[in-house]
Write an enzyme that holds these catalytic residues in place. Sequence first.
Site, PDB file in Angstrom:
ATOM      1  N   ASN A   1      45.499  49.035  27.714  1.00 47.45           N
ATOM      2  CA  ASN A   1      44.409  49.149  26.752  1.00 47.45           C
ATOM      3  C   ASN A   1      44.754  50.278  25.770  1.00 47.45           C
ATOM      4  O   ASN A   1      44.931  51.431  26.179  1.00 47.45           O
ATOM      5  CB  ASN A   1      43.102  49.455  27.504  1.00 47.45           C
ATOM      6  CG  ASN A   1      41.930  49.602  26.575  1.00 47.45           C
ATOM      7  OD1 ASN A   1      42.027  50.265  25.551  1.00 47.45           O
ATOM      8  ND2 ASN A   1      40.807  49.002  26.913  1.00 47.45           N
TER       9      ASN A   1
ATOM     10  N   HIS B   1      42.386  53.994  22.670  1.00 50.05           N
ATOM     11  CA  HIS B   1      42.284  55.419  22.345  1.00 50.05           C
ATOM     12  C   HIS B   1      43.391  55.912  21.427  1.00 50.05           C
ATOM     13  O   HIS B   1      43.336  57.049  20.949  1.00 50.05           O
ATOM     14  CB  HIS B   1      42.156  56.243  23.627  1.00 50.05           C
ATOM     15  CG  HIS B   1      40.873  55.889  24.329  1.00 50.05           C
ATOM     16  ND1 HIS B   1      39.650  55.955  23.695  1.00 50.05           N
ATOM     17  CD2 HIS B   1      40.625  55.388  25.565  1.00 50.05           C
ATOM     18  CE1 HIS B   1      38.703  55.545  24.528  1.00 50.05           C
ATOM     19  NE2 HIS B   1      39.266  55.192  25.663  1.00 50.05           N
TER      20      HIS B   1
ATOM     21  N   HIS C   1      39.358  46.707  22.928  1.00 54.56           N
ATOM     22  CA  HIS C   1      37.912  46.499  22.936  1.00 54.56           C
ATOM     23  C   HIS C   1      37.395  46.686  21.520  1.00 54.56           C
ATOM     24  O   HIS C   1      37.475  47.781  20.968  1.00 54.56           O
ATOM     25  CB  HIS C   1      37.282  47.513  23.898  1.00 54.56           C
ATOM     26  CG  HIS C   1      35.821  47.329  24.122  1.00 54.56           C
ATOM     27  ND1 HIS C   1      35.118  48.055  25.064  1.00 54.56           N
ATOM     28  CD2 HIS C   1      34.903  46.509  23.540  1.00 54.56           C
ATOM     29  CE1 HIS C   1      33.838  47.681  25.052  1.00 54.56           C
ATOM     30  NE2 HIS C   1      33.688  46.753  24.123  1.00 54.56           N
TER      31      HIS C   1
ATOM     32  N   ARG D   1      34.381  47.241  19.694  1.00 54.23           N
ATOM     33  CA  ARG D   1      32.982  47.588  19.980  1.00 54.23           C
ATOM     34  C   ARG D   1      32.105  47.305  18.776  1.00 54.23           C
ATOM     35  O   ARG D   1      32.576  47.326  17.631  1.00 54.23           O
ATOM     36  CB  ARG D   1      32.875  49.073  20.371  1.00 54.23           C
ATOM     37  CG  ARG D   1      33.560  49.396  21.688  1.00 54.23           C
ATOM     38  CD  ARG D   1      33.295  50.833  22.084  1.00 54.23           C
ATOM     39  NE  ARG D   1      31.948  50.999  22.589  1.00 54.23           N
ATOM     40  CZ  ARG D   1      31.640  51.089  23.893  1.00 54.23           C
ATOM     41  NH1 ARG D   1      32.584  51.049  24.797  1.00 54.23           N
ATOM     42  NH2 ARG D   1      30.396  51.217  24.257  1.00 54.23           N
TER      43      ARG D   1
ATOM     44  N   ARG E   1      33.964  52.038  16.990  1.00 51.25           N
ATOM     45  CA  ARG E   1      34.304  53.463  17.108  1.00 51.25           C
ATOM     46  C   ARG E   1      35.798  53.685  17.289  1.00 51.25           C
ATOM     47  O   ARG E   1      36.297  54.762  17.013  1.00 51.25           O
ATOM     48  CB  ARG E   1      33.524  54.112  18.242  1.00 51.25           C
ATOM     49  CG  ARG E   1      33.968  53.704  19.622  1.00 51.25           C
ATOM     50  CD  ARG E   1      33.271  54.507  20.677  1.00 51.25           C
ATOM     51  NE  ARG E   1      31.864  54.155  20.803  1.00 51.25           N
ATOM     52  CZ  ARG E   1      31.181  54.310  21.948  1.00 51.25           C
ATOM     53  NH1 ARG E   1      31.763  54.838  23.001  1.00 51.25           N
ATOM     54  NH2 ARG E   1      29.928  53.959  22.028  1.00 51.25           N
TER      55      ARG E   1
ATOM     56  N   GLU F   1      38.491  42.635  24.692  1.00 53.77           N
ATOM     57  CA  GLU F   1      37.250  42.981  25.401  1.00 53.77           C
ATOM     58  C   GLU F   1      36.133  43.003  24.378  1.00 53.77           C
ATOM     59  O   GLU F   1      36.292  43.579  23.292  1.00 53.77           O
ATOM     60  CB  GLU F   1      37.365  44.372  26.026  1.00 53.77           C
ATOM     61  CG  GLU F   1      38.377  44.461  27.124  1.00 53.77           C
ATOM     62  CD  GLU F   1      38.498  45.898  27.640  1.00 53.77           C
ATOM     63  OE1 GLU F   1      37.846  46.811  27.099  1.00 53.77           O
ATOM     64  OE2 GLU F   1      39.256  46.098  28.584  1.00 53.77           O
TER      65      GLU F   1
ATOM     66  N   THR G   1      32.684  51.898  28.858  1.00 51.44           N
ATOM     67  CA  THR G   1      31.941  50.808  29.488  1.00 51.44           C
ATOM     68  C   THR G   1      31.416  51.262  30.850  1.00 51.44           C
ATOM     69  O   THR G   1      32.193  51.605  31.732  1.00 51.44           O
ATOM     70  CB  THR G   1      32.870  49.586  29.672  1.00 51.44           C
ATOM     71  OG1 THR G   1      33.565  49.379  28.452  1.00 51.44           O
ATOM     72  CG2 THR G   1      32.066  48.354  30.030  1.00 51.44           C
TER      73      THR G   1
ATOM     74  N   GLU H   1      37.275  40.373  36.221  1.00 48.95           N
ATOM     75  CA  GLU H   1      37.915  41.686  36.299  1.00 48.95           C
ATOM     76  C   GLU H   1      36.965  42.588  37.071  1.00 48.95           C
ATOM     77  O   GLU H   1      35.822  42.822  36.637  1.00 48.95           O
ATOM     78  CB  GLU H   1      38.189  42.268  34.910  1.00 48.95           C
ATOM     79  CG  GLU H   1      38.807  43.657  34.996  1.00 48.95           C
ATOM     80  CD  GLU H   1      39.225  44.224  33.650  1.00 48.95           C
ATOM     81  OE1 GLU H   1      39.416  43.454  32.685  1.00 48.95           O
ATOM     82  OE2 GLU H   1      39.368  45.457  33.574  1.00 48.95           O
TER      83      GLU H   1
ATOM     84  N   HIS I   1      39.434  49.974  34.979  1.00 50.13           N
ATOM     85  CA  HIS I   1      38.534  51.056  34.581  1.00 50.13           C
ATOM     86  C   HIS I   1      38.726  52.288  35.449  1.00 50.13           C
ATOM     87  O   HIS I   1      38.534  52.250  36.655  1.00 50.13           O
ATOM     88  CB  HIS I   1      37.053  50.657  34.595  1.00 50.13           C
ATOM     89  CG  HIS I   1      36.273  51.470  33.606  1.00 50.13           C
ATOM     90  ND1 HIS I   1      35.875  52.748  33.866  1.00 50.13           N
ATOM     91  CD2 HIS I   1      35.896  51.196  32.338  1.00 50.13           C
ATOM     92  CE1 HIS I   1      35.261  53.224  32.791  1.00 50.13           C
ATOM     93  NE2 HIS I   1      35.261  52.310  31.850  1.00 50.13           N
TER      94      HIS I   1
HETATM   95  N1  PXP Z   1      38.871  47.083  31.679  1.00 49.21           N
HETATM   96  C1  PXP Z   1      37.724  47.016  30.964  1.00 49.21           C
HETATM   97  C2  PXP Z   1      36.930  45.764  31.026  1.00 49.21           C
HETATM   98  C3  PXP Z   1      37.309  48.088  30.133  1.00 49.21           C
HETATM   99  O1  PXP Z   1      36.165  47.988  29.430  1.00 49.21           O
HETATM  100  C4  PXP Z   1      38.135  49.225  30.045  1.00 49.21           C
HETATM  101  C5  PXP Z   1      37.752  50.348  29.137  1.00 49.21           C
HETATM  102  O2  PXP Z   1      37.729  49.890  27.825  1.00 49.21           O
HETATM  103  C6  PXP Z   1      39.321  49.243  30.802  1.00 49.21           C
HETATM  104  C7  PXP Z   1      39.656  48.183  31.628  1.00 49.21           C
HETATM  105  C8  PXP Z   1      40.259  50.405  30.742  1.00 49.21           C
HETATM  106  O3  PXP Z   1      39.661  51.505  31.338  1.00 49.21           O
HETATM  107  P1  PXP Z   1      40.392  52.928  31.274  1.00 49.21           P
HETATM  108  O4  PXP Z   1      40.509  53.283  29.829  1.00 49.21           O
HETATM  109  O5  PXP Z   1      39.478  53.814  32.042  1.00 49.21           O
HETATM  110  O6  PXP Z   1      41.744  52.750  31.912  1.00 49.21           O
END
Ligand code: PXP
Length: 244
Positions: free
Chosen positions: A8, A11, A44, A46, A50, A71, A102, A152, A191
């Site tokens: 992901n 960031h 993601h 959003r 953001r 996402e 999330t 997931e 997550h």
């Molecule tokens: N999976 C989902 C569905 C998420 O919403 C997120 C955060 O956007 C992640 C995985 C990744 O989480 P993390 O950034 O904490 O590794």
Amino acid sequence: MPIRLHINIDHVATLRNARGTRYPDPIEAAFVCERAGADGITAHLREDRRHMTDRDIERLRESIATLLNLEMAATDEMVAIAERIKPDVITLVPERREERTTEGGLDVVGQRERIAAIVARARAARIRVSLFIAPEEAQVRASADLKVDQIELHTGEYCNAVGEQAALELERLRTAAALGATLGLDIAAGHGLTRANTPAVAAIPQVSELNIGHSILADAVFSGIGQAVIDMRESVLRGIALRP
Ligand code: PXP
């Protein structure tokens, strides 16, 4: 089959947007992830944009060589974007404006009709559907009833727990993964995963995909910050101007 690792990259966009610069570019980050062996890129979009923007998602779709997991909240706006951009898979997540990330899983039991409508539209567009849910029996069963491709499992509670509680949370993940697989679902997890807590999740036999973002970006700061200083010194000493 080895477990798939999806990165992901939200960031990277968070860092870019903090200054309104063109760098760091999340698409460039996606290429680096792919070259390093990532099996897919997760982003993601959003409602408040953001971090990732619509254009970021379009550019990812145009350029990555692995698969794109978008996402998104279960809203008409987001489904229309998915129908246009056609990611390989959409992961439906709950979304609240005030949250930092999330929080909690999707309430598939309570929102069955809304989610069913989105699943139908995604299927018509030939997009796979994954539902981001807490490791609870009722949510797993409701997901299977909707005939989605994948769930997931939200690993946040496990990642935040310590000691005995962590062992209990891991057991909940194991039980939900086994039930989901029995009901014909592919099982992903994500997550809050870090290098410390991921191996136990990856060892759950039914888990075939991990989605990890924040901790990889955090680790990348420290594996890269020394080199970035060396590069800056080089530029200063030699008078070489390179674009970031
Ligand atoms: N999976 C989902 C569905 C998420 O919403 C997120 C955060 O956007 C992640 C995985 C990744 O989480 P993390 O950034 O904490 O590794």
